[in-house]
Design a protein around this motif. Structure first.
Motif, PDB file in Angstrom:
ATOM      1  N   ILE A 101      -4.031  -0.699   6.363  1.00  0.00           N
ATOM      2  CA  ILE A 101      -3.922   0.427   5.439  1.00  0.00           C
ATOM      3  C   ILE A 101      -2.786   1.356   5.844  1.00  0.00           C
ATOM      4  CG2 ILE A 101      -6.382   0.414   4.828  1.00  0.00           C
ATOM      5  CD1 ILE A 101      -6.647   2.844   6.818  1.00  0.00           C
ATOM      6  N   VAL A 126      -9.907   4.052   1.132  1.00  0.00           N
ATOM      7  CA  VAL A 126     -10.265   2.629   1.113  1.00  0.00           C
ATOM      8  C   VAL A 126     -11.721   2.452   1.522  1.00  0.00           C
ATOM      9  CG1 VAL A 126      -9.760   0.348   2.076  1.00  0.00           C
ATOM     10  CG2 VAL A 126      -7.880   1.916   1.519  1.00  0.00           C
ATOM     11  N   GLN A 143      -4.769   6.556   4.207  1.00  0.00           N
ATOM     12  CA  GLN A 143      -5.613   5.894   3.204  1.00  0.00           C
ATOM     13  C   GLN A 143      -7.003   5.504   3.697  1.00  0.00           C
ATOM     14  OE1 GLN A 143      -2.760   2.748   2.317  1.00  0.00           O
ATOM     15  NE2 GLN A 143      -2.304   3.683   0.344  1.00  0.00           N
ATOM     16  N   TYR A 186      -5.998  -2.548  -3.146  1.00  0.00           N
ATOM     17  CA  TYR A 186      -7.355  -2.489  -2.576  1.00  0.00           C
ATOM     18  C   TYR A 186      -8.402  -2.504  -3.687  1.00  0.00           C
ATOM     19  CZ  TYR A 186      -4.705  -0.916   1.504  1.00  0.00           C
ATOM     20  OH  TYR A 186      -3.806  -0.819   2.532  1.00  0.00           O
ATOM     21  N   TYR A 201       0.804  -1.234   0.000  1.00  0.00           N
ATOM     22  CA  TYR A 201       0.000   0.000   0.000  1.00  0.00           C
ATOM     23  C   TYR A 201       0.834   1.280   0.000  1.00  0.00           C
ATOM     24  CZ  TYR A 201       0.467  -0.325   5.196  1.00  0.00           C
ATOM     25  OH  TYR A 201       0.922  -0.432   6.501  1.00  0.00           O
TER      26      TYR A 201
END
Length: 285
Positions: A245, A253, A249, A224, A192
């Motif tokens: 995450i 998300v 984020q 994601y 990520y």
């Protein structure tokens, strides 16, 4: 030179501090080379250190300082949720934040009485899947990773810790999409970090953790997007999603989940440092 263990530790602490490395590395490496427990180390601090152990310890200490190689790559192991897992250059070294993800997921699944099925996407060393299975043996767990080398580590850990898990080599959800299977929970700690952040990472991470496990396109959101967009084909009724995450984020998300599952109940959970770290979605289907 007949140094005691305490003297060797003190010198190593200072050496690491002078080179802007974590002092705790000294104790981890010394425990590894002495093959001592923490209690044994404390009891033997005044004992002289064997010369062969001292030389091997010094070599690893210097290697860590000069290159940034993670101490876990030197010892071959890392602790996670009270258990010892094998790690190497093919897998992400487990972080404490991922323990928080596991703890939160366990709290949620324990509220549901029937046996549940779980899919761990991007399993790496297998810490999430294996820990969930050992903490809650009634779970049926499958896990996948795009890296065959990472899966070899995960299988080794599952065998060593006696966790019954089915592993598959897969790019995210691909291997399961045409099998007709459904899962009550899809959990993932995917890559990520945005590629634009690569130069800002410390060398122990950017030079040694596998890029596959760290970086993702679309400002770090690509993984994601891949998982969430395909999740409707795999989630059972009342199914859940759980993600680790990046700390910036959470809302992104959450929005991805809500766009695919408008009726889902999505929450963002902070870690112990007060940063957004988990997105959990209930009642997705």
């Amino acid at each position: 030179m007949n140094l005691t263990i305490q003297e060797v530790l003190n010198r190593a602490f200072l050496f690491l501090q002078q080179h802007h490395r974590e002092p705790k590395v000294a104790e981890i490496l010394l425990l590894h080379h002495l093959q001592y427990s923490k209690v044994q180390l404390l009891m033997e601090l005044r004992s002289p250190i064997p010369q062969a152990v001292y030389q091997a310890f010094q070599a690893d200490l210097k290697h860590h300082v000069e290159t940034g190689i993670p101490v876990q790559h030197l010892t071959g192991v890392e602790q996670f949720y009270g258990r010892t897992f094998a790690v190497n250059e093919h897998v992400l070294i487990p972080r404490p934040e991922t323990e928080e993800l596991v703890q939160y997921v366990l709290g949620e699944v324990k509220q549901r009485s029937q046996p549940l099925s779980v899919l761990d996407v991007g399993t790496g060393s297998g810490v999430i899947a294996i820990t969930l299975k050992l903490e809650m043996p009634s779970l049926t767990i499958e896990a996948g990773d795009i890296s065959a080398d990472a899966l070899a580590v995960a299988r080794l850990n599952a065998k060593a810790l006696k966790a019954d898990i089915t592993f598959r080599e897969s790019n995210f959800l691909e291997e399961w999409l045409n099998q007709g299977k459904q899962f009550d929970l899809i959990v993932s700690n995917p890559p990520y970090i945005s590629w634009s952040q690569q130069d800002h990472l410390i060398d122990t991470v950017k030079d040694f953790d596998p890029d596959l496990a760290l970086f993702a396109d679309q400002d770090g959101l690509a993984a994601y997007q891949q998982i969430i967009s395909n999740a409707p084909k795999l989630l059972a009724k009342q199914g859940c999603l759980a993600f680790e995450i990046g700390d910036q984020q959470g809302e992104h998300v959450k929005a991805l989940v809500k766009n695919t599952f408008p009726k889902s109940d999505v929450v963002i959970i902070k870690d112990l440092n007060g940063k957004d770290r988990i997105v959990f979605a209930k009642k997705c289907v």
